[in-house]
Design a protein around this motif. Structure first.
Motif, short mmCIF file in Angstrom:
data_model
loop_
_atom_site.label_atom_id
_atom_site.label_comp_id
_atom_site.label_asym_id
_atom_site.label_seq_id
_atom_site.Cartn_x
_atom_site.Cartn_y
_atom_site.Cartn_z
N ARG A 104 0.82 -1.22 0.00
CA ARG A 104 0.00 0.00 0.00
C ARG A 104 0.84 1.26 0.00
NH1 ARG A 104 -2.43 -4.64 2.81
NH2 ARG A 104 -4.61 -4.69 2.16
N LEU A 107 0.32 4.04 -2.65
CA LEU A 107 -0.89 4.85 -2.46
C LEU A 107 -0.67 5.90 -1.37
CD1 LEU A 107 -3.55 2.00 -2.66
CD2 LEU A 107 -2.76 3.52 -4.48
N GLN A 117 -5.61 8.73 1.26
CA GLN A 117 -4.81 7.51 1.29
C GLN A 117 -5.67 6.30 1.64
OE1 GLN A 117 -1.89 8.52 4.23
NE2 GLN A 117 -0.59 9.68 2.81
N ALA A 120 -7.99 5.34 -1.20
CA ALA A 120 -7.25 4.66 -2.27
C ALA A 120 -6.94 3.22 -1.87
CB ALA A 120 -5.97 5.42 -2.58
N ILE A 121 -6.57 3.02 -0.62
CA ILE A 121 -6.31 1.67 -0.12
C ILE A 121 -7.58 0.83 -0.21
CG2 ILE A 121 -5.82 0.35 1.98
CD1 ILE A 121 -3.80 2.58 2.71
N LEU A 124 -8.22 -0.27 -3.80
CA LEU A 124 -7.33 -1.37 -4.13
C LEU A 124 -7.80 -2.67 -3.47
CD1 LEU A 124 -4.71 -2.59 -5.28
CD2 LEU A 124 -3.53 -1.78 -3.21
#
Length: 569
Positions: A104, A107, A117, A120-121, A124
């Motif tokens: 991670r 990101l 952040q 975005a994690i 994913l």
């Protein structure tokens, strides 16, 4: 005598022949593309809406233990180029697997704000969970007629949507989801390579397996059990098609050396934490609780998402003990759990020839996973699709005892019944989830409309708390707190912590030291006064301090108080 030599030669050959005739993953995807599009698309859409709409401060109090440590690994890699991360500036780096954070890290580097952040994690993680659900559906389809394999897709995506463990793996930087995805992928690739009519010794497929294996190992150190699956399949291949044994010995020696190198490279985490933990739990844990947790909770949770939510009280009461019959209703659910495990066990026994590689692989890792009582349920998540297969086969065996006319009627309406069962399961799981969220088994589904109030019961405290902490000068501010929240605001607000020790008096004299007392659940808030008192007692044990309350916020299920700490005058 070698354990494998005690098993009848025909079992190896039968399991090899079964795996040899399986459809490839690409064939499965081409055939079930519509079900994948419908169920996978619905799952992805629901999760993206949740990620987009929920205020990320709702997740702040849940950033703890693994989720926090893996994020700090990612942050450390971005900030310093190393995954040597600390909870506080005066503590040693914690020994933990680095790959969950390293994956991670890009990101974390891409976005400067913690909320972005985390989103975005989460995106994913949705991609990873989609891949995992699809692979799980493919594995489940091995025992289903082709006309019903769409049900495997629906079940897989419905299961992950209702599973609290999988939801946690979407919302945070955890290891379970990525490990399960890479490990299951390595198993599928290994099966395709070993059972291929072509030569096993093909560089590209072997390289693909090696990459998946290494990545999975770096997420969790139980990945070498996959080699058991490979060994059993290779033995079955040789039983049907004798091969020159020299290459096999060379391959096994190379695999052993590779695993040894991986262990050596990760020795700090393996021997500093992960090896001692199961041994400690096995020695100190209540053996009856460990066994009951396995048959009452861990196995049922692999086939019934959120099974633990059915209990009125969390069954795991400590690291070393569990209580499954604190009420009559909990005793009833425990009985149901044992019944589910019995059906799974019956199915595994009936499949012992066809699924010999998977069964032996699970038996090898079973002692370690069962000993980890607080985490057994989530550690089994990697192998959920095999539990689904065993439940299906066990259920078929029981249905076979039903009179023929009734059984034929069920079979003729299997599609409708499966759809209805999936819908009822989704509704029941959602009701259980909402009931637990709202704080009682008697909660009504209509309370779903008040979930915005539920999220505000956390965001109403944690959003203002972050805003206050970000007004503090980073170059001269240190935070301290109880052990349960140590390091949290280092991740969220980029403020360093100083753990309570004898040198903290100097920090309070020369820096701005703040004590953060927070509670992120109704249970913790009921003991907030005691938490504050215990933390101040620890400070008093190393010095005398004055406390000035500089921030306070509270909501229905959360609360926070921040004190400026100075040496007593």
């Amino acid at each position: 005598m070698n354990t494998l030599d005690t098993i009848d030669r025909n079992s190896f050959l039968t399991s090899f022949r079964f795996h040899e005739q399986l459809d490839s993953p690409l064939e499965f995807v081409r055939r079930e593309w519509l079900a994948i599009l419908v169920f996978g698309g619905a799952f992805t859409g629901i999760m993206l809406v949740i990620v987009a709409l929920i205020d990320q401060s709702f997740f702040y109090p849940r950033l703890q233990t693994d989720a926090l440590l893996y994020y700090l690994k990612a942050k450390s890699l971005v900030d310093s180029g190393t995954t040597s991360a600390r909870l506080a500036i005066n503590l040693a780096p914690f020994p933990y697997a680095s790959m969950p954070g390293a994956m991670r890290a890009p990101l974390v580097a891409l976005f400067s704000d913690f909320d972005n952040q985390l989103r975005a994690i989460q995106v994913l993680n949705i991609v990873i969970t989609n891949a995992l659900a699809l692979m799980s559906a493919y594995v489940f389809s091995w025992v289903l007629p082709r006309s019903r394999q769409w049900m495997a897709v629906g079940f897989a995506f419905g299961f992950v949507l209702l599973s609290p463990w999988w939801m946690a793996n979407i919302f945070f930087a955890l290891a379970d989801g990525p490990y399960a995805a890479f490990s299951l992928a390595s198993m599928i690739v290994a099966i395709r390579v070993v059972t291929s009519p072509r030569s096993v010794w093909r560089p590209l497929p072997i390289l693909m397996f090696a990459v998946l294996f290494v990545i999975a190992f770096l997420f969790r150190y139980t990945e070498p059990v996959v080699l058991v699956l490979i060994a059993v399949l290779l033995k079955g291949r040789r039983a049907g098609h004798p091969r020159e044994p020299t290459k096999l010995l060379i391959a096994l020696a190379a695999a052993a050396l590779g695993v040894g190198a991986l262990v050596l490279a990760n020795s700090d985490a393996i021997f500093g934490r992960y090896l001692a933990e199961p041994l400690g739990l096995l020695m100190r844990g209540d053996k009856e609780s460990i066994f009951l947790n396995f048959i009452v909770l861990a196995v049922p949770e692999q086939v019934v998402p959120g099974f633990a939510l059915m209990f009125s009280h969390p069954p795991i009461i400590s690291l070393y003990a569990a209580e499954f019959a604190s009420t009559k209703m909990d005793a009833a659910w425990s009985t149901i759990g044992v019944a589910i495990t019995s059906v799974v066990g019956l199915g595994a026994w009936r499949l012992r020839d066809r699924f010999l590689p998977e069964i032996l692989m699970l038996l090898c890792v079973l002692p370690v996973l069962v000993a980890m009582m607080p985490s057994t349920s989530r550690y089994f998540m990697t192998y959920q699709s095999f539990f689904w297969i065993a439940l299906y086969e066990g259920g078929r065996a029981l249905v076979a005892q039903i009179p023929t006319t009734i059984r034929r009627s069920i079979a003729s309406h299997s599609g409708v019944l499966a759809t209805l069962a999936l819908a009822v399961g989704l509704a029941g799981g959602l009701r259980a989830r909402v009931g637990r969220v709202r704080g009682g088994a008697g909660s009504r589904l209509s309370r779903l409309t008040s979930l915005s109030q539920y999220t505000h019961s956390y965001t109403g405290t944690y959003r203002p708390l972050r805003q206050f902490l970000e007004t503090l000068p980073r170059d001269r501010t240190f935070l301290t707190s109880s052990a349960g929240s140590l390091g949290r605001w280092k991740a969220i607000a980029n403020l360093d912590y100083y753990a309570i020790d004898s040198t903290i008096t100097k920090i309070a004299a020369h820096k701005d030291l703040y004590l953060v007392i927070e509670c992120g659940s109704a249970e913790l808030c009921a003991h907030e006064v005691q938490i504050e008192a215990r933390t101040k007692d620890k400070l008093c044990a190393v010095g005398e301090f004055d406390y000035q309350l500089v921030f306070e916020a509270s909501a229905e299920k959360s609360g926070a108080r921040v004190f400026r700490v100075r040496p007593a005058t």
